[in-house]
Structure formats: structure tokens, C-alpha cells
Scaffold this active site. Structure first.
Site, PDB file in Angstrom:
ATOM      1  N   HIS A  66       0.809  -1.214   0.000  1.00 33.23           N
ATOM      2  CA  HIS A  66       0.000   0.000   0.000  1.00 33.23           C
ATOM      3  C   HIS A  66       0.844   1.266   0.000  1.00 33.23           C
ATOM      4  O   HIS A  66       1.948   1.282   0.533  1.00 33.23           O
ATOM      5  CB  HIS A  66      -0.895   0.035   1.247  1.00 33.23           C
ATOM      6  CG  HIS A  66      -1.704  -1.198   1.431  1.00 33.23           C
ATOM      7  ND1 HIS A  66      -1.849  -1.810   2.657  1.00 33.23           N
ATOM      8  CD2 HIS A  66      -2.410  -1.953   0.553  1.00 33.23           C
ATOM      9  CE1 HIS A  66      -2.610  -2.882   2.525  1.00 33.23           C
ATOM     10  NE2 HIS A  66      -2.960  -3.001   1.258  1.00 33.23           N
ATOM     11  N   TYR A 136       1.392   1.467  13.641  1.00 33.23           N
ATOM     12  CA  TYR A 136       1.914   2.339  12.590  1.00 33.23           C
ATOM     13  C   TYR A 136       1.739   3.791  13.005  1.00 33.23           C
ATOM     14  O   TYR A 136       0.643   4.193  13.375  1.00 33.23           O
ATOM     15  CB  TYR A 136       1.118   2.194  11.295  1.00 33.23           C
ATOM     16  CG  TYR A 136       1.063   0.845  10.675  1.00 33.23           C
ATOM     17  CD1 TYR A 136       1.799   0.568   9.542  1.00 33.23           C
ATOM     18  CD2 TYR A 136       0.233  -0.155  11.183  1.00 33.23           C
ATOM     19  CE1 TYR A 136       1.722  -0.671   8.930  1.00 33.23           C
ATOM     20  CE2 TYR A 136       0.158  -1.395  10.585  1.00 33.23           C
ATOM     21  CZ  TYR A 136       0.908  -1.648   9.460  1.00 33.23           C
ATOM     22  OH  TYR A 136       0.836  -2.868   8.860  1.00 33.23           O
TER      23      TYR A 136
END
Length: 185
Positions: A66, A136
Site C-alpha cells: 500500500h 503504525y
């Protein structure tokens, strides 16, 4: 002053591994995941805009690859909190000498490493154990109209996933291959 972070460059310019230095005793440890002051050169004036947590239940599962396009391009600081993963960054920067090359690093809950994935890179990982927990830190908020991806099993990328690939979402399987029509970032 105690240095809490040690930088380890990769062969991909801008992508690096940060080794975190926990401080502990018989009770356990405390570990700094982020510090504006200590990480100022890496963050380059960016601030953390979003923090996401993922859990991947099944060993062999692949998530990725991604990225977000400008103006929502992002740098990611990726931590594994539980289990083990093979974390991968792919350079998709227009004109880069390492365009289409990847770098992988094993992250684990007990390894005290952070993988820094700069703007212009795709990111993904493979769970090496069941029940992997990831955290993240993103320098841009998620913007679905600017998201993109490349196929995690693209033969041109030839990512060396360490385990046989198990589950991959339909969305990730639908990402394009990196061919002559791919628009670099």
C-alpha cells in the site's frame, strides 16, 4: 544524554531501521517509540497525524503493498508489538536509482526495531506467527481517494516472502502489477 534510537540505513535511500533502546530491570522495561527531538532528522519537520493498530490472525497472511499519493503521501514508522512479521518497503519514486527494488526486515514484539518507510514507497508485510500485532505512526491521515497499491506477488518485484503466502485480501490481490503503465510516485 542517553541515546534511545540507533539508525541503520538500508540499500533503499530514505528507508531505514531504527533500533530502539529500552531501559529495564527485573520488572520489565520502558521503551520510547517516538520522540520529536530524537527523531527530528528522520521526521524532517513532519508530525505524526495518525496512529493505526493492526492484528493479523493467521501465519502466512500477506497485507500490502500500500501507498498514498501526493498530496497525502506519508512516511510510516512501523512497529511490531506482538508476534513476528517480515515487513517490506518497495521504492516507487519516479527517477530513483532503486525504483522497483524492495527491502525486507523481520520485526518482532521483542526485537525493539522500527522500520521507517518514506514517502514514495509501498509497504506491506507477511505474518510469520499467528496473532501479530502492529502499530503504525503516519505523517499523513488516510485519504482513500489518494491510496494505491502494487500486487504483493508481482513477479517483477519478486518479493522473497519467507513463508508460503496464505491469505491475501481481495483488495490487495486486485492491485496492479508494476509494469510500463504504472505511474511512479
Amino acid at each position: 544524554m542517553i541515546t534511545r534510537f540507533f539508525e541503520h540505513p538500508t540499500q533503499l535511500d530514505g528507508a531505514l531501521v531504527i533500533e530502539r533502546r529500552p531501559i529495564g530491570d527485573a520488572r520489565g522495561f520502558v521503551e520510547r517509540l517516538w520522540c520529536d527531538e530524537d527523531l527530528a532528522t528522520i521526521a524532517a519537520g513532519r508530525t505524526i497525524r495518525q496512529i493505526n493498530r493492526t492484528v493479523t490472525r493467521t501465519k502466512g497472511t500477506v497485507r500490502g503493498m500500500h501507498f498514498q499519493r501526493a498530496p497525502h503521501a506519508e512516511t510510516k514508522f512501523v512497529h511490531c508489538l506482538r508476534g513476528r512479521v517480515f515487513d517490506v518497503a518497495v521504492d516507487l519514486r519516479r527517477g530513483s536509482a532503486t525504483f522497483g527494488k524492495w527491502h525486507g526486515v523481520e520485526l518482532a514484539g521483542d526485537a525493539h526495531l522500527t522500520f521507517v518507510i518514506p514517502e514514495g514507497f509501498a509497504h506491506g508485510f507477511q505474518a510469520l506467527t499467528d496473532d501479530c500485532g502492529m502499530l503504525y505512526f503516519h505523517t499523513a491521515a488516510y485519504a482513500p481517494e489518494h491510496e494505491g497499491g502494487v500486487h504483493p506477488m508481482d513477479p517483477q518485484l519478486a518479493i522473497g516472502w519467507p513463508l508460503p503466502v496464505g491469505e491475501v485480501s481481495a483488495r490487495d490481490r486486485s492491485h496492479p502489477m508494476l509494469d510500463d503503465t504504472f505511474e511512479a510516485l
